[in-house]
Design an enzyme around this catalytic site. Structure first.
Site, PDB file in Angstrom:
ATOM      1  N   ALA A 173       0.854  -1.178   0.000  1.00  0.00           N
ATOM      2  CA  ALA A 173       0.000   0.000   0.000  1.00  0.00           C
ATOM      3  C   ALA A 173       0.895   1.235   0.000  1.00  0.00           C
ATOM      4  O   ALA A 173       2.071   1.151   0.343  1.00  0.00           O
ATOM      5  CB  ALA A 173      -0.874  -0.011   1.247  1.00  0.00           C
ATOM      6  N   GLU A 220      -0.635  -9.383  -1.068  1.00  0.00           N
ATOM      7  CA  GLU A 220      -2.061  -9.700  -0.942  1.00  0.00           C
ATOM      8  C   GLU A 220      -2.759  -9.691  -2.302  1.00  0.00           C
ATOM      9  O   GLU A 220      -3.673 -10.485  -2.541  1.00  0.00           O
ATOM     10  CB  GLU A 220      -2.708  -8.729   0.045  1.00  0.00           C
ATOM     11  CG  GLU A 220      -2.202  -8.931   1.475  1.00  0.00           C
ATOM     12  CD  GLU A 220      -2.666  -7.845   2.413  1.00  0.00           C
ATOM     13  OE1 GLU A 220      -3.464  -8.182   3.318  1.00  0.00           O
ATOM     14  OE2 GLU A 220      -2.270  -6.686   2.228  1.00  0.00           O
ATOM     15  N   GLU A 280       4.192  -5.671   7.049  1.00  0.00           N
ATOM     16  CA  GLU A 280       3.377  -4.651   7.713  1.00  0.00           C
ATOM     17  C   GLU A 280       3.702  -4.538   9.208  1.00  0.00           C
ATOM     18  O   GLU A 280       3.644  -3.458   9.785  1.00  0.00           O
ATOM     19  CB  GLU A 280       1.884  -4.977   7.550  1.00  0.00           C
ATOM     20  CG  GLU A 280       1.313  -4.706   6.171  1.00  0.00           C
ATOM     21  CD  GLU A 280       1.456  -5.882   5.224  1.00  0.00           C
ATOM     22  OE1 GLU A 280       0.741  -5.917   4.213  1.00  0.00           O
ATOM     23  OE2 GLU A 280       2.311  -6.762   5.476  1.00  0.00           O
TER      24      GLU A 280
HETATM   25  N1  T1G Z   1       4.648   3.484   0.086  1.00  0.00           N
HETATM   26  C1  T1G Z   1       5.151   4.697  -0.234  1.00  0.00           C
HETATM   27  N2  T1G Z   1       6.468   4.949  -0.552  1.00  0.00           N
HETATM   28  C2  T1G Z   1       7.278   3.889  -0.554  1.00  0.00           C
HETATM   29  C3  T1G Z   1       6.830   2.583  -0.231  1.00  0.00           C
HETATM   30  C4  T1G Z   1       5.447   2.396   0.088  1.00  0.00           C
HETATM   31  N3  T1G Z   1       4.935   1.206   0.393  1.00  0.00           N
HETATM   32  N4  T1G Z   1       7.892   1.751  -0.306  1.00  0.00           N
HETATM   33  C5  T1G Z   1       8.939   2.504  -0.673  1.00  0.00           C
HETATM   34  N5  T1G Z   1       8.588   3.778  -0.823  1.00  0.00           N
HETATM   35  C6  T1G Z   1       9.454   4.890  -1.233  1.00  0.00           C
HETATM   36  C7  T1G Z   1      10.559   5.192  -0.233  1.00  0.00           C
HETATM   37  O1  T1G Z   1      10.136   6.070   0.748  1.00  0.00           O
HETATM   38  C8  T1G Z   1      11.626   5.798  -1.126  1.00  0.00           C
HETATM   39  O2  T1G Z   1      11.278   7.137  -1.359  1.00  0.00           O
HETATM   40  C9  T1G Z   1      11.460   5.036  -2.427  1.00  0.00           C
HETATM   41  O3  T1G Z   1      10.142   4.483  -2.399  1.00  0.00           O
HETATM   42  C10 T1G Z   1      12.432   3.914  -2.575  1.00  0.00           C
HETATM   43  O4  T1G Z   1      12.383   3.105  -1.418  1.00  0.00           O
HETATM   44  C11 T1G Z   1      -2.971  -3.059   3.156  1.00  0.00           C
HETATM   45  C12 T1G Z   1      -1.158  -2.033   5.109  1.00  0.00           C
HETATM   46  C13 T1G Z   1      10.280  -1.966  -1.552  1.00  0.00           C
HETATM   47  C14 T1G Z   1      12.075  -3.159  -0.392  1.00  0.00           C
HETATM   48  O5  T1G Z   1       6.323  -2.150   4.051  1.00  0.00           O
HETATM   49  O6  T1G Z   1      10.517  -2.170   2.156  1.00  0.00           O
HETATM   50  O7  T1G Z   1       0.787  -2.831   2.280  1.00  0.00           O
HETATM   51  O8  T1G Z   1      13.203   8.222  -0.261  1.00  0.00           O
HETATM   52  O9  T1G Z   1      14.717   3.580  -0.607  1.00  0.00           O
HETATM   53  O10 T1G Z   1      15.926   0.122  -0.702  1.00  0.00           O
HETATM   54  O11 T1G Z   1      -1.786  -4.847   3.937  1.00  0.00           O
HETATM   55  O12 T1G Z   1      11.135   0.383  -0.032  1.00  0.00           O
HETATM   56  O13 T1G Z   1      13.213   7.860  -2.707  1.00  0.00           O
HETATM   57  O14 T1G Z   1      11.625   9.506  -1.681  1.00  0.00           O
HETATM   58  O15 T1G Z   1      13.305   1.790   0.465  1.00  0.00           O
HETATM   59  O16 T1G Z   1      15.179  -0.415  -3.034  1.00  0.00           O
HETATM   60  C15 T1G Z   1       3.849  -2.723   3.127  1.00  0.00           C
HETATM   61  C16 T1G Z   1       8.054  -0.878   2.142  1.00  0.00           C
HETATM   62  C17 T1G Z   1       3.115  -1.434   3.162  1.00  0.00           C
HETATM   63  C18 T1G Z   1       7.384  -2.180   1.943  1.00  0.00           C
HETATM   64  C19 T1G Z   1      12.584  -1.164  -1.808  1.00  0.00           C
HETATM   65  N6  T1G Z   1       5.032  -2.595   2.322  1.00  0.00           N
HETATM   66  N7  T1G Z   1       9.138  -0.646   1.216  1.00  0.00           N
HETATM   67  O17 T1G Z   1      13.712  -0.895  -1.077  1.00  0.00           O
HETATM   68  O18 T1G Z   1      14.182   1.494  -1.879  1.00  0.00           O
HETATM   69  S1  T1G Z   1       1.723  -1.531   4.245  1.00  0.00           S
HETATM   70  C20 T1G Z   1       6.206  -2.312   2.864  1.00  0.00           C
HETATM   71  C21 T1G Z   1      10.311  -1.311   1.326  1.00  0.00           C
HETATM   72  C22 T1G Z   1       0.578  -2.478   3.372  1.00  0.00           C
HETATM   73  C23 T1G Z   1      -1.600  -3.650   3.299  1.00  0.00           C
HETATM   74  C24 T1G Z   1      -0.638  -2.889   4.119  1.00  0.00           C
HETATM   75  C25 T1G Z   1      11.390  -0.911   0.385  1.00  0.00           C
HETATM   76  C26 T1G Z   1      11.542  -1.820  -0.850  1.00  0.00           C
HETATM   77  P1  T1G Z   1      12.377   8.227  -1.515  1.00  0.00           P
HETATM   78  P2  T1G Z   1      13.714   2.493  -0.764  1.00  0.00           P
HETATM   79  P3  T1G Z   1      14.865   0.051  -1.710  1.00  0.00           P
END
Ligand code: T1G
Length: 674
Positions: A63, A105, A125
């Site tokens: 998300a 999901e 999450e």
């Molecule tokens: N939402 C918004 N921005 C995100 C994002 C996300 N989910 N993931 C990454 N970014 C932005 C981050 O801030 C950065 O921005 C850029 O993308 C690159 O990220 C309903 C509730 C995917 C493994 O927890 O673990 O789904 O600094 O530097 O090292 O059940 O990002 O460049 O401006 O980290 O290559 C669950 C979170 C959400 C995954 C890539 N998902 N992301 O790593 O790049 S909750 C996560 C990561 C959800 C549902 C629920 C990592 C990555 P900027 P990065 P990276």
């Protein structure tokens, strides 16, 4: 701007392609586009099957976290996943990169999943203080069983495509470079296969023993966190009722976590960590220097740990010592550490030999002449360091970066001991350096932008989180830490007990308290070594040989397993000091102890911001999370201060007679926040 969802028909297969850089987060436009595309496929009689894939570096990575805390926009992800699963035509997820959270999901709502070998899937999450809120806690156990569901949801680490295949979460591993074609071929193969496998129609088998064992095995890791238990409750619900019942439990638990302070703190830290990597005044096009070979001076605990970071990243290291015995000992410790990690399954024996093969031990500084980066980790003495930097200035090649691992000395003085101060920088690792994630990057007055940019960019490949600090005594972390020593002693002098003070900090979520940490580091660190000179409680302890864990007595007494117990002798020493000081004894509430210890640290953080030593408050919080074990669910000292109210912090400081930093007072008076 083009829409994030594009569709086409290829060989009778409806191809849905998402493109929402940088990580295909499932923001509202993506969700709406996906929802409409699935409907379009359903309505098109020519369509036999559907494939969903993403452009860019990864499948949906979850998300859009930036949407959290704002009014939810429809369609919600749960509804989109339900629509995908309800499709009468098979939907195939084509996965590359990291299918995480809501992205995972989405794949679970699909009837089939194919992935490239390098793909990973996961539900992280819980690391945001949340849980998979779009059906993940109900579909994973139905497909892969309770055990794996507990791991994936309550711990949150992604799993490999291979492990997912073995668990039934992936149906096929396809070619690394032929994902789309292979997915379309797969979709055509299953186009007429019925019934469609829908995860929500499967049953999950209860496994109460596995749940109990899982809770027991992770009790220490989950201490203080709300989200892991909520994830476990949802997985349990998947085995005790209908799918709809489970979804209701998931939704309720999700809402509760989303409204809580822990998730707000952990989401704040998600972005704080990424923000810390950005230095405001470094232009994006600043060229970085190549780092192909590293030199480390000193093969002690720090030098060895620092070297391991580069060896593990595949970067050759030349390590220097002054004596063969010390060199052999240092290299031996590195090998032992790697072999222990291999025993725990982190590395293969081949990998250990490969990393050790990148290490060149030497007794000669001259062997560093072709290194791109040289890091000194010798003992903390300014004259010795300045002399060393003078020597390095003569030895190192032009363009080499000269770095100091000092934890408090003035990097500018070291730089001025060379003819190339622009190439000098501080790289403050935290012990154990091969484990602790924080790297305080100390920017000297003359450190050049490309040197700073190079070192900041080096952090990620060596597994570190870098935070920039200006030059001051103790930089960001140690400077703030030093502020809690005096208030702690003051409370002892008024009758508080070391174990009482420590318990407040460990209950708060810190890994250890003030006196437990002193006993670990050594009560005699920095002691004047004159047993007849007793000016402080610490002097009295040191004079009695109470040097901490290493002498099995310090502020606490220790048994053979290093378990601490309060010491009657220490209580006597403290009481003796108190009575001689004529300070009245009084009782302290836990809240009072907490404020007395932490408010001065927040106050110092405000000064650090005023002076520009730290770029932003979230950098300070990142230092404390990754360098000092501050509980992430409290979001760091500056975020924590915001949550309790800066006016309360100011009042607490004034009550204890601590001069309030002007930035803190201004913010508090304006009702503002860091
Ligand atoms: N939402 C918004 N921005 C995100 C994002 C996300 N989910 N993931 C990454 N970014 C932005 C981050 O801030 C950065 O921005 C850029 O993308 C690159 O990220 C309903 C509730 C995917 C493994 O927890 O673990 O789904 O600094 O530097 O090292 O059940 O990002 O460049 O401006 O980290 O290559 C669950 C979170 C959400 C995954 C890539 N998902 N992301 O790593 O790049 S909750 C996560 C990561 C959800 C549902 C629920 C990592 C990555 P900027 P990065 P990276």
């Amino acid at each position: 701007m083009s829409k994030p969802i594009q569709t086409s028909i290829v060989d009778g297969v409806f191809l849905i392609v998402a493109n929402n850089p940088p990580v295909n987060a499932l923001g509202i436009d993506v969700r709406a586009g996906l929802d409409a595309a699935i409907q379009q496929a359903a309505d098109d009689a020519n369509v036999k099957a559907v494939v969903i894939r993403c452009d860019g570096r990864t499948f949906f990575a979850g998300a859009d976290i930036t949407e959290f805390g704002k009014p939810p926009l429809a369609p919600g992800l749960g509804d989109v996943v339900t629509r995908i699963e309800a499709s009468e035509k098979p939907v195939v997820a084509a996965i590359h990169g990291t299918a995480l959270g809501g992205g995972c999901e989405v794949t679970l709502g699909c009837h089939y999943r194919v992935a490239v070998p390098s793909a990973k899937i996961g539900t992280p999450e819980v690391k945001l203080g949340l849980l998979p809120g779009a059906g993940g806690t109900q579909r994973i156990p139905r497909i892969a069983g309770v055990k794996l569901a507990l791991e994936m949801t309550a711990i949150g680490d992604p799993i490999s495509a291979k492990k997912a295949l073995d668990a039934g979460l992936i149906d096929m591993i396809v070619g690394e470079d032929s994902l789309e074609a292979d997915a379309i071929a797969f979709a055509r193969e299953v186009a007429d296969k019925r019934p469609l496998p829908r995860a929500s129609e499967k049953n999950a088998t209860a496994d109460p023993q596995a749940v109990e064992e899982f809770k027991k095995a992770n009790a220490r890791k989950f201490r203080g966190f709300d989200a892991p238990a909520a994830n476990i409750r949802c997985v349990e619900a998947s085995t005790s009722g209908s799918f709809a019942d489970g979804i209701a439990v998931e939704r309720a638990e999700f809402r509760k976590l989303m409204a809580g302070t822990q998730s707000a703190a952990q989401r704040y830290m998600f972005f704080a960590e990424r923000q810390a990597a950005k230095v405001d005044d470094i232009p994006a096009d600043t060229e970085r220097r190549p780092i192909k070979k590293v030199g480390v001076i000193g093969a002690g605990t720090m030098g060895g740990g620092i070297s391991m970071n580069f060896l593990t990243a595949g970067i050759p290291v030349t390590i220097v010592e002054t004596a063969q015995e010390a060199l052999d000992r240092g290299v031996g410790v590195i090998r032992k550490n790697y072999e222990n990690s291999a025993k725990r399954g982190r590395f293969t024996a081949e990998k250990v030999e490969q990393m050790m093969g990148l290490l060149t031990p030497t007794l000669s500084l001259d062997d560093l002449k072709d290194c791109d980066l040289i890091i000194e980790a010798i003992y903390e003495n300014m004259d010795v360091k300045k002399e060393l930097f003078g020597k390095l200035d003569a030895i190192a090649k032009p363009g080499a970066i000269l770095a100091s691992n000092t934890s408090y000395l003035n990097v500018n003085e070291m730089a001025d001991a060379t003819s190339r101060p622009g190439d000098v920088i501080g790289m403050h690792f935290f012990s154990p350096a091969n484990v602790m994630k924080l790297l305080e990057v100390v920017r000297g007055a003359k450190t050049s932008l490309d040197v700073l940019a190079t070192v900041m960019a080096l952090a990620k490949p060596i597994g570190k989180v870098a935070v920039v600090s200006g030059v001051c005594n103790g930089f960001i972390g140690n400077r703030m830490l030093a502020q809690r020593g005096a208030p702690a002693t003051q409370m002892l002098m008024q009758g508080a007990r070391p174990e009482q003070i420590d318990k407040v900090l460990t209950d708060f979520g810190m890994p250890m308290g003030v006196y437990q940490m002193s006993d670990l580091a050594g009560v005699d660190i920095g002691w004047h070594r004159d047993p007849s000179r007793i000016e402080t409680i610490r002097d009295a302890l040191a004079a009695k040989g109470r040097w901490g864990q290493k002498t099995r007595k310090g502020w606490y007494d220790y048994d053979e397993n290093r378990n601490p117990t309060p010491s009657a002798e220490v209580a006597e020493i403290i009481e003796d000091f108190r009575s001689k000081s004529n300070q009245a004894r009084r009782d302290f509430t836990d809240d009072e102890i907490l404020g007395t210890l932490l408010y001065p640290m927040v106050n110092e953080g405000a000064k650090i911001l005023e002076e520009g030593i730290a770029q932003r408050a979230s950098d300070i919080d990142t230092v404390w999370i990754y360098g000092y074990g501050w509980p992430v669910y409290r979001g760091g000292p500056m975020f924590w201060a915001n949550t309790i109210g800066l006016d309360k912090v100011v009042a607490g400081l004034e009550q204890n007679g601590v001069p309030v930093a002007s930035k803190l007072r201004e913010l508090a008076e304006a009702g503002g926040q860091f």
